[in-house]
Design an enzyme around this catalytic site. Structure first.
Site, PDB file in Angstrom:
ATOM      1  N   GLY A 206      48.767  -6.578 115.804  1.00  0.00           N
ATOM      2  CA  GLY A 206      48.171  -5.583 114.914  1.00  0.00           C
ATOM      3  C   GLY A 206      47.055  -4.836 115.619  1.00  0.00           C
TER       4      GLY A 206
ATOM      5  N   GLY B 263      42.305  -8.075 115.575  1.00  0.00           N
ATOM      6  CA  GLY B 263      42.138  -9.043 116.669  1.00  0.00           C
ATOM      7  C   GLY B 263      40.700  -9.498 116.821  1.00  0.00           C
TER       8      GLY B 263
ATOM      9  N   GLU C 295      48.338  -9.483 120.378  1.00  0.00           N
ATOM     10  CA  GLU C 295      49.084  -8.281 120.784  1.00  0.00           C
ATOM     11  C   GLU C 295      48.520  -7.140 119.966  1.00  0.00           C
ATOM     12  OE1 GLU C 295      51.368  -8.013 123.109  1.00  0.00           O
ATOM     13  OE2 GLU C 295      51.965 -10.091 123.491  1.00  0.00           O
TER      14      GLU C 295
ATOM     15  N   CYS D 126      52.999   0.540 119.178  1.00  0.00           N
ATOM     16  CA  CYS D 126      51.823   0.137 119.955  1.00  0.00           C
ATOM     17  C   CYS D 126      51.876   0.773 121.336  1.00  0.00           C
ATOM     18  CB  CYS D 126      51.748  -1.379 120.050  1.00  0.00           C
ATOM     19  SG  CYS D 126      53.289  -2.104 120.595  1.00  0.00           S
TER      20      CYS D 126
HETATM   21  P1  NAD Z   1      46.876  -4.269 111.024  1.00  0.00           P
HETATM   22  O1  NAD Z   1      45.872  -4.746 112.006  1.00  0.00           O
HETATM   23  O2  NAD Z   1      46.389  -3.495 109.857  1.00  0.00           O
HETATM   24  O3  NAD Z   1      47.719  -5.498 110.446  1.00  0.00           O
HETATM   25  C1  NAD Z   1      48.497  -6.309 111.284  1.00  0.00           C
HETATM   26  C2  NAD Z   1      48.706  -7.658 110.630  1.00  0.00           C
HETATM   27  O4  NAD Z   1      47.471  -8.376 110.645  1.00  0.00           O
HETATM   28  C3  NAD Z   1      49.135  -7.576 109.164  1.00  0.00           C
HETATM   29  O5  NAD Z   1      50.050  -8.610 108.880  1.00  0.00           O
HETATM   30  C4  NAD Z   1      47.825  -7.817 108.434  1.00  0.00           C
HETATM   31  O6  NAD Z   1      48.009  -8.303 107.131  1.00  0.00           O
HETATM   32  C5  NAD Z   1      47.185  -8.854 109.344  1.00  0.00           C
HETATM   33  N1  NAD Z   1      45.731  -8.984 109.237  1.00  0.00           N
HETATM   34  C6  NAD Z   1      44.809  -8.007 109.238  1.00  0.00           C
HETATM   35  N2  NAD Z   1      43.564  -8.533 109.136  1.00  0.00           N
HETATM   36  C7  NAD Z   1      43.712  -9.874 109.081  1.00  0.00           C
HETATM   37  C8  NAD Z   1      42.806 -10.967 108.961  1.00  0.00           C
HETATM   38  N3  NAD Z   1      41.490 -10.765 108.900  1.00  0.00           N
HETATM   39  N4  NAD Z   1      43.299 -12.219 108.943  1.00  0.00           N
HETATM   40  C9  NAD Z   1      44.635 -12.436 109.035  1.00  0.00           C
HETATM   41  N5  NAD Z   1      45.540 -11.435 109.126  1.00  0.00           N
HETATM   42  C10 NAD Z   1      45.086 -10.175 109.152  1.00  0.00           C
HETATM   43  O7  NAD Z   1      47.966  -3.392 111.852  1.00  0.00           O
HETATM   44  P2  NAD Z   1      49.144  -2.485 111.317  1.00  0.00           P
HETATM   45  O8  NAD Z   1      48.600  -1.228 110.734  1.00  0.00           O
HETATM   46  O9  NAD Z   1      50.100  -3.292 110.522  1.00  0.00           O
HETATM   47  O10 NAD Z   1      49.903  -2.150 112.713  1.00  0.00           O
HETATM   48  C11 NAD Z   1      49.453  -1.168 113.595  1.00  0.00           C
HETATM   49  C12 NAD Z   1      48.625  -1.742 114.719  1.00  0.00           C
HETATM   50  O11 NAD Z   1      49.316  -2.809 115.353  1.00  0.00           O
HETATM   51  C13 NAD Z   1      48.369  -0.729 115.818  1.00  0.00           C
HETATM   52  O12 NAD Z   1      47.045  -0.875 116.269  1.00  0.00           O
HETATM   53  C14 NAD Z   1      49.365  -1.118 116.905  1.00  0.00           C
HETATM   54  O13 NAD Z   1      49.010  -0.703 118.194  1.00  0.00           O
HETATM   55  C15 NAD Z   1      49.347  -2.611 116.770  1.00  0.00           C
HETATM   56  N6  NAD Z   1      50.561  -3.220 117.329  1.00  0.00           N
HETATM   57  C16 NAD Z   1      50.467  -3.863 118.523  1.00  0.00           C
HETATM   58  C17 NAD Z   1      51.610  -4.400 119.102  1.00  0.00           C
HETATM   59  C18 NAD Z   1      51.547  -5.085 120.441  1.00  0.00           C
HETATM   60  O14 NAD Z   1      52.497  -5.792 120.761  1.00  0.00           O
HETATM   61  N7  NAD Z   1      50.506  -4.931 121.220  1.00  0.00           N
HETATM   62  C19 NAD Z   1      52.852  -4.298 118.454  1.00  0.00           C
HETATM   63  C20 NAD Z   1      52.896  -3.652 117.213  1.00  0.00           C
HETATM   64  C21 NAD Z   1      51.736  -3.107 116.661  1.00  0.00           C
END
Ligand code: NAD
Length: 505
Positions: free
Chosen positions: A240, A245, A262, A296
């Site tokens: 995410g 992270g 990631e 991403c």
């Molecule tokens: P997001 O950070 O909003 O959410 C991602 C996941 O994390 C969701 O399941 C969310 O519910 C969970 N989450 C968020 N805060 C949390 C917490 N405090 N505790 C536990 N879980 C939590 O991201 P998004 O909008 O769903 O996706 C887009 C982002 O993800 C972009 O920044 C993209 O670059 C990144 N991404 C990275 C990769 C990679 O492999 N590097 C792959 C796909 C997406």
């Protein structure tokens, strides 16, 4: 394709539950609606897990782990092979569901499911490997080697933009490693997670190992933080945003767990003056416009040598004019919607900020109000490398076109951001290419030559450096993250010599 038929074919019937603990459970948490971002219509409603239900899921994953780890790895691989076959059987329907929920075009939905199948095949092969090294011992009649043991239940947190593939990178590899899994998917794509869990359920039913692939759909407060802080879950693989992270990573480390992060990227292609501009234009367009800029690895920054920047910009404008925007289920569509109206607002705000920092929109820049969903134009902005806005990842199809002086300036600009996921150079010069790939070149986890930044194959390790989090998933030796390494020394002689020549009488 009819939504109801897709859902039925995937075995989703009756009231939809967001809890699977070795079997579907009656969830008692809040209601969650799955929405099609292309139309704004509700696809389905389901019930989420409570914290207590998360607890029960993890109890089950812990119990199943005790048995699953006893099964020889090639036998575990056999179950993963069956999951791969089951995915082949429902590829059209699962791909369509991914498209319905995430808004990515059908070809990309299909690509995502194919990626799951590829990972399943890879994991099956891996199940006959998982090898450790043997080292020579400094002591006579001693043997030293390392072996890899199952780790425990793995928590998988996934993002909306890869609703199913990211789960497979983790869960299918972890499964052959002897681990069980608990999946907390994005709340924007819950139905895809239910469908995948049902596929696993059908394969594992009656095996005694129904608790290998578990699901707990819930809010970050209720389920997310419970999982992240749970000492029963030794590994948290979280995909995410960097902001996520920054919360999840330290929380897992605080309890001495293993975070596998990631996170976001700010990916760049460097186009040199000797590049094949036709190739560069095609590579950049797919990388920037694919998944409506919501990968991403999406291309955010196009760094172009000053001698070819005008030519490159005009070629891109010509290609952008031909991008067909619309219903992602229609075969001819090249760009679908953004995930939400918030994402559209955010893109518009970022474009305003960019213009305030001297950026010039040379193509696009508008929301498309004629559509029912969250559609925008793919957008090109000429902007200076010093504009602060280009430091940020905006999850939208904005491509910053930035002039650079030469190779070393280009590499400095490419590396001059906080994220470090994917990068590429387009050049016909061996020297430029090798410099870019050398330790003086790109600082990213992925560095390509004459290929765009997105669309990685599963055979390599996937992930990035700096604020992208340092994790590696999928191919190569990424499986090691899901196991614990044990170094073993065996004395098969009659004496007890000590290492480093220490005498201790
Ligand atoms: P997001 O950070 O909003 O959410 C991602 C996941 O994390 C969701 O399941 C969310 O519910 C969970 N989450 C968020 N805060 C949390 C917490 N405090 N505790 C536990 N879980 C939590 O991201 P998004 O909008 O769903 O996706 C887009 C982002 O993800 C972009 O920044 C993209 O670059 C990144 N991404 C990275 C990769 C990679 O492999 N590097 C792959 C796909 C997406």
């Amino acid at each position: 394709m009819d939504t109801e038929k897709i859902v039925q074919r995937l075995g989703i019937t009756g009231p939809i539950q967001g809890v699977y603990a070795g079997g579907w459970q009656d969830a008692t948490g809040e209601e969650l609606t799955s929405v099609n971002p292309a139309t704004g219509e509700t696809i389905a409603t389901l019930t989420m897990a409570t914290r207590d239900q998360y607890d029960a899921v993890t109890r089950d994953a812990v119990e199943t782990f005790q048995e699953w780890r006893m099964l020889p790895a090639p036998k575990r691989g056999e179950y993963v092979r069956l999951i791969g076959n089951a995915l082949r059987d429902v590829k059209p329907e699962l791909s369509a569901l991914v498209t319905l929920e995430s808004g990515k075009i059908l070809a990309e939905g299909e690509g995502e499911v194919q990626e799951m199948i590829d990972i399943a095949d890879f994991a099956v092969g891996l199940s006959r490997q998982l090898y450790g090294l043997t080292m020579t011992s400094e002591r006579p009649r001693h043997r030293m080697y390392e072996q890899w043991h199952p780790l425990g239940p793995c928590g998988i947190i996934s993002a909306f933009n890869f609703p199913v593939a990211v789960w497979s990178w983790n869960a299918l590899i972890a499964a052959v490693c002897g681990d069980t899994n608990i999946w907390k998917p994005s709340l924007r794509t819950p139905l895809s997670a239910v469908a995948v869990t049902e596929i696993c359920h059908q394969v594992m039913a009656g095996s005694g190992f129904e608790g290998v692939f578990n699901l707990a759909i819930g809010t970050d407060d209720e389920v997310g933080s419970a999982m992240v802080n749970d000492t029963r879950v030794p590994l948290i693989s979280a995909t995410g945003s960097c902001n996520m992270g920054r919360i999840v990573g330290p929380a897992v480390l605080k309890r001495m767990g293993r975070p596998l992060l990631e996170l976001g990227g700010n990916n760049a292609i460097l186009v040199m003056d000797d590049a094949d501009l036709d190739l560069a234009t095609r590579g950049a367009t797919f990388a920037a416009v694919g998944t409506a800029g919501q990968r991403c690895t999406s291309l955010r920054r196009l760094l172009v040598h000053s001698d070819v920047i005008d030519e490159m910009t005009s070629r891109l404008i010509d290609v952008y004019k031909q991008v067909r925007i619309g219903d992602p289920l229609e075969r001819q569509t090249l760009m679908g919607p953004l995930i939400s109206s918030n994402a559209v607002d955010q893109m518009m705000t970022v474009l305003e900020i960019a213009q305030g920092q001297g950026g010039e929109v040379v193509y696009g820049g508008n929301r498309l109000d004629g559509f029912p969903g969250h559609f925008v134009e793919p957008t090109l902005v000429r902007i200076s490398k010093d504009a602060p806005i280009v430091q940020e990842e905006t999850f939208a199809p904005i491509l910053w076109v930035i002039e650079v002086d030469d190779l070393s300036d280009g590499i400095a600009v490419q590396n001059g951001v906080r994220q470090g996921l994917s990068s590429a150079i387009f050049t016909d010069s061996l020297s430029n290419a090798e410099t870019f790939l050398s330790h003086m070149g790109s600082d990213c986890g992925i560095a390509n030559v004459n290929i765009g930044t997105s669309g990685a194959e599963i055979g390599g390790a996937f992930g990035g450096e700096k604020e992208t989090g340092g994790g590696r998933e999928a191919g190569s030796d990424s499986w090691k993250s899901y196991m614990r390494r044990q170094t073993t020394t065996i004395n098969w002689g009659g004496d007890l010599p000590l290492a480093q020549g220490i005498e201790f009488v």
